[in-house]
Design a protein around this motif. Structure first.
Motif, PDB file in Angstrom:
ATOM      1  N   LEU A 149      21.616 -66.655 -33.488  1.00  0.00           N
ATOM      2  CA  LEU A 149      22.977 -66.128 -33.380  1.00  0.00           C
ATOM      3  C   LEU A 149      23.890 -67.014 -32.537  1.00  0.00           C
ATOM      4  CD1 LEU A 149      22.193 -62.333 -32.883  1.00  0.00           C
ATOM      5  CD2 LEU A 149      23.223 -63.399 -34.906  1.00  0.00           C
ATOM      6  N   SER A 150      23.333 -67.619 -31.502  1.00  0.00           N
ATOM      7  CA  SER A 150      24.159 -68.449 -30.616  1.00  0.00           C
ATOM      8  C   SER A 150      24.359 -69.855 -31.160  1.00  0.00           C
ATOM      9  CB  SER A 150      23.528 -68.532 -29.222  1.00  0.00           C
ATOM     10  OG  SER A 150      22.331 -69.274 -29.269  1.00  0.00           O
ATOM     11  N   GLY A 151      23.464 -70.269 -32.066  1.00  0.00           N
ATOM     12  CA  GLY A 151      23.556 -71.627 -32.596  1.00  0.00           C
ATOM     13  C   GLY A 151      23.049 -72.676 -31.621  1.00  0.00           C
ATOM     14  N   CYS A 152      22.329 -72.238 -30.600  1.00  0.00           N
ATOM     15  CA  CYS A 152      21.782 -73.159 -29.591  1.00  0.00           C
ATOM     16  C   CYS A 152      20.267 -73.180 -29.681  1.00  0.00           C
ATOM     17  CB  CYS A 152      22.148 -72.700 -28.184  1.00  0.00           C
ATOM     18  SG  CYS A 152      23.843 -72.978 -27.739  1.00  0.00           S
ATOM     19  N   PRO A 153      19.670 -74.373 -29.612  1.00  0.00           N
ATOM     20  CA  PRO A 153      18.210 -74.435 -29.587  1.00  0.00           C
ATOM     21  C   PRO A 153      17.657 -73.863 -28.277  1.00  0.00           C
ATOM     22  CG  PRO A 153      19.158 -76.635 -29.385  1.00  0.00           C
ATOM     23  CD  PRO A 153      20.284 -75.684 -29.593  1.00  0.00           C
ATOM     24  N   ARG A 154      16.439 -73.400 -28.326  1.00  0.00           N
ATOM     25  CA  ARG A 154      15.808 -72.727 -27.180  1.00  0.00           C
ATOM     26  C   ARG A 154      15.886 -73.553 -25.899  1.00  0.00           C
ATOM     27  NH1 ARG A 154      14.778 -68.008 -24.886  1.00  0.00           N
ATOM     28  NH2 ARG A 154      13.153 -68.252 -23.368  1.00  0.00           N
ATOM     29  N   GLU A 155      15.621 -74.858 -26.001  1.00  0.00           N
ATOM     30  CA  GLU A 155      15.624 -75.691 -24.792  1.00  0.00           C
ATOM     31  C   GLU A 155      17.004 -75.749 -24.138  1.00  0.00           C
ATOM     32  OE1 GLU A 155      15.573 -78.359 -28.467  1.00  0.00           O
ATOM     33  OE2 GLU A 155      14.362 -76.719 -27.718  1.00  0.00           O
ATOM     34  N   HIS A 156      18.075 -75.568 -24.914  1.00  0.00           N
ATOM     35  CA  HIS A 156      19.422 -75.536 -24.339  1.00  0.00           C
ATOM     36  C   HIS A 156      19.743 -74.153 -23.773  1.00  0.00           C
ATOM     37  CE1 HIS A 156      20.819 -79.123 -27.026  1.00  0.00           C
ATOM     38  NE2 HIS A 156      19.932 -79.458 -26.115  1.00  0.00           N
ATOM     39  N   LEU A 157      19.154 -73.134 -24.370  1.00  0.00           N
ATOM     40  CA  LEU A 157      19.411 -71.765 -23.922  1.00  0.00           C
ATOM     41  C   LEU A 157      18.719 -71.431 -22.608  1.00  0.00           C
ATOM     42  CD1 LEU A 157      19.169 -69.709 -27.226  1.00  0.00           C
ATOM     43  CD2 LEU A 157      21.186 -70.089 -25.820  1.00  0.00           C
ATOM     44  N   GLU A 158      17.636 -72.113 -22.299  1.00  0.00           N
ATOM     45  CA  GLU A 158      16.849 -71.777 -21.109  1.00  0.00           C
ATOM     46  C   GLU A 158      17.705 -71.719 -19.851  1.00  0.00           C
ATOM     47  OE1 GLU A 158      13.300 -74.101 -20.643  1.00  0.00           O
ATOM     48  OE2 GLU A 158      12.625 -73.612 -22.660  1.00  0.00           O
ATOM     49  N   PHE A 159      18.535 -72.715 -19.656  1.00  0.00           N
ATOM     50  CA  PHE A 159      19.402 -72.732 -18.473  1.00  0.00           C
ATOM     51  C   PHE A 159      20.327 -71.525 -18.455  1.00  0.00           C
ATOM     52  CE2 PHE A 159      23.684 -73.685 -16.883  1.00  0.00           C
ATOM     53  CZ  PHE A 159      23.406 -73.822 -15.529  1.00  0.00           C
ATOM     54  N   HIS A 160      20.953 -71.259 -19.578  1.00  0.00           N
ATOM     55  CA  HIS A 160      21.933 -70.188 -19.658  1.00  0.00           C
ATOM     56  C   HIS A 160      21.275 -68.818 -19.461  1.00  0.00           C
ATOM     57  CE1 HIS A 160      24.762 -73.228 -20.776  1.00  0.00           C
ATOM     58  NE2 HIS A 160      23.998 -73.570 -21.796  1.00  0.00           N
ATOM     59  N   LEU A 161      20.120 -68.619 -20.074  1.00  0.00           N
ATOM     60  CA  LEU A 161      19.418 -67.355 -19.905  1.00  0.00           C
ATOM     61  C   LEU A 161      18.961 -67.183 -18.455  1.00  0.00           C
ATOM     62  CD1 LEU A 161      17.397 -67.322 -23.250  1.00  0.00           C
ATOM     63  CD2 LEU A 161      19.399 -65.921 -22.668  1.00  0.00           C
ATOM     64  N   TRP A 162      18.487 -68.268 -17.860  1.00  0.00           N
ATOM     65  CA  TRP A 162      18.091 -68.223 -16.440  1.00  0.00           C
ATOM     66  C   TRP A 162      19.300 -67.812 -15.586  1.00  0.00           C
ATOM     67  CZ3 TRP A 162      20.505 -71.472 -12.906  1.00  0.00           C
ATOM     68  CH2 TRP A 162      20.078 -71.324 -11.584  1.00  0.00           C
ATOM     69  N   TYR A 163      20.434 -68.455 -15.809  1.00  0.00           N
ATOM     70  CA  TYR A 163      21.627 -68.176 -15.013  1.00  0.00           C
ATOM     71  C   TYR A 163      22.068 -66.723 -15.171  1.00  0.00           C
ATOM     72  CZ  TYR A 163      26.482 -68.159 -13.493  1.00  0.00           C
ATOM     73  OH  TYR A 163      27.669 -67.846 -12.881  1.00  0.00           O
ATOM     74  N   LEU A 164      22.170 -66.266 -16.410  1.00  0.00           N
ATOM     75  CA  LEU A 164      22.630 -64.901 -16.667  1.00  0.00           C
ATOM     76  C   LEU A 164      21.660 -63.870 -16.085  1.00  0.00           C
ATOM     77  CD1 LEU A 164      23.913 -65.390 -20.330  1.00  0.00           C
ATOM     78  CD2 LEU A 164      25.314 -65.144 -18.266  1.00  0.00           C
ATOM     79  N   LYS A 165      20.358 -64.161 -16.140  1.00  0.00           N
ATOM     80  CA  LYS A 165      19.369 -63.263 -15.526  1.00  0.00           C
ATOM     81  C   LYS A 165      19.497 -63.283 -14.009  1.00  0.00           C
ATOM     82  CE  LYS A 165      15.122 -63.770 -16.804  1.00  0.00           C
ATOM     83  NZ  LYS A 165      13.874 -64.327 -17.320  1.00  0.00           N
ATOM     84  N   ALA A 166      19.646 -64.469 -13.420  1.00  0.00           N
ATOM     85  CA  ALA A 166      19.753 -64.588 -11.965  1.00  0.00           C
ATOM     86  C   ALA A 166      20.992 -63.866 -11.437  1.00  0.00           C
ATOM     87  CB  ALA A 166      19.769 -66.062 -11.550  1.00  0.00           C
ATOM     88  N   LYS A 167      22.063 -63.860 -12.196  1.00  0.00           N
ATOM     89  CA  LYS A 167      23.281 -63.151 -11.798  1.00  0.00           C
ATOM     90  C   LYS A 167      23.136 -61.638 -11.984  1.00  0.00           C
ATOM     91  CE  LYS A 167      26.803 -64.834 -10.719  1.00  0.00           C
ATOM     92  NZ  LYS A 167      27.355 -65.128  -9.388  1.00  0.00           N
TER      93      LYS A 167
END
Length: 178
Positions: free
Chosen positions: A122-140
């Motif tokens: 859905l995001s159009g981003c490969p998993r390795e690119h999403l890792e940072f973003h998911l980490w950030y959103l979870k940490a917040k």
């Protein structure tokens, strides 16, 4: 972790073998554990390791390949850090992820999660690119994993998405005749 032996010995990657030996002897005397004033066993070990690699032509050639790759990564890092588009792109991806999870929660409050593969699609981003973003959103605290292992937006995430939407939505003042 990569150790820059040239930086450690404070020499150029173009240094010849005589320079490497001279600098090594200087640092070895300075950091040798027997030196009462400036001895440092850890630093001495690092200096010795750097010397052993750089004095051997075969080891040095292998190391120089790694060194070049490391410099390329550093150059890429500097380029990304000085580019406003990197941060803007990241902010857009994070907003898109929050928006996807917001809509999913809104559509089905009892089944609000989206799985890893579906987020990737859905995001159009490969998993390795999403890792940072998911980490950030979870940490917040804006997203989290729910019982079934999927990602879902949290109350804090909804508040964040709403505040972002309010900032992007222009407000109009009503003209009052009077």
């Amino acid at each position: 972790m990569f150790v820059d032996y040239y930086e450690l010995l404070e020499i150029s990657p173009n240094a010849n073998s005589e320079t490497i030996e001279r600098v090594f002897r200087y640092f070895a005397m300075r950091y040798h554990p027997d030196n009462q004033d400036t001895g440092d066993e850890s630093r001495f070990s690092e200096i010795l390791e750097a010397h052993n690699v750089l004095k051997d032509p075969v080891k040095r050639a292998r190391y120089d390949i790694q060194h070049k790759d490391h410099l390329n990564l550093r150059t890429e890092l500097i380029g990304d850090a000085s580019s406003n588009t990197t941060i803007e792109r990241d902010v857009a991806i994070q907003a898109k992820l929050l928006s996807l999870l917001y809509v999913k929660r809104r559509q089905d409050v009892n089944n609000p999660g989206i799985g890893d593969t579906e987020i990737e699609r859905l995001s159009g981003c490969p998993r390795e690119h999403l890792e940072f973003h998911l980490w950030y959103l979870k940490a917040k605290g804006w997203i989290g994993r729910i019982e079934n292992g999927t990602f879902a937006i949290t109350v804090e995430g909804i508040d964040r998405a709403n505040s972002e939407h309010r900032r992007d939505t222009p407000t109009r003042l009503l003209d009052h005749a009077g």
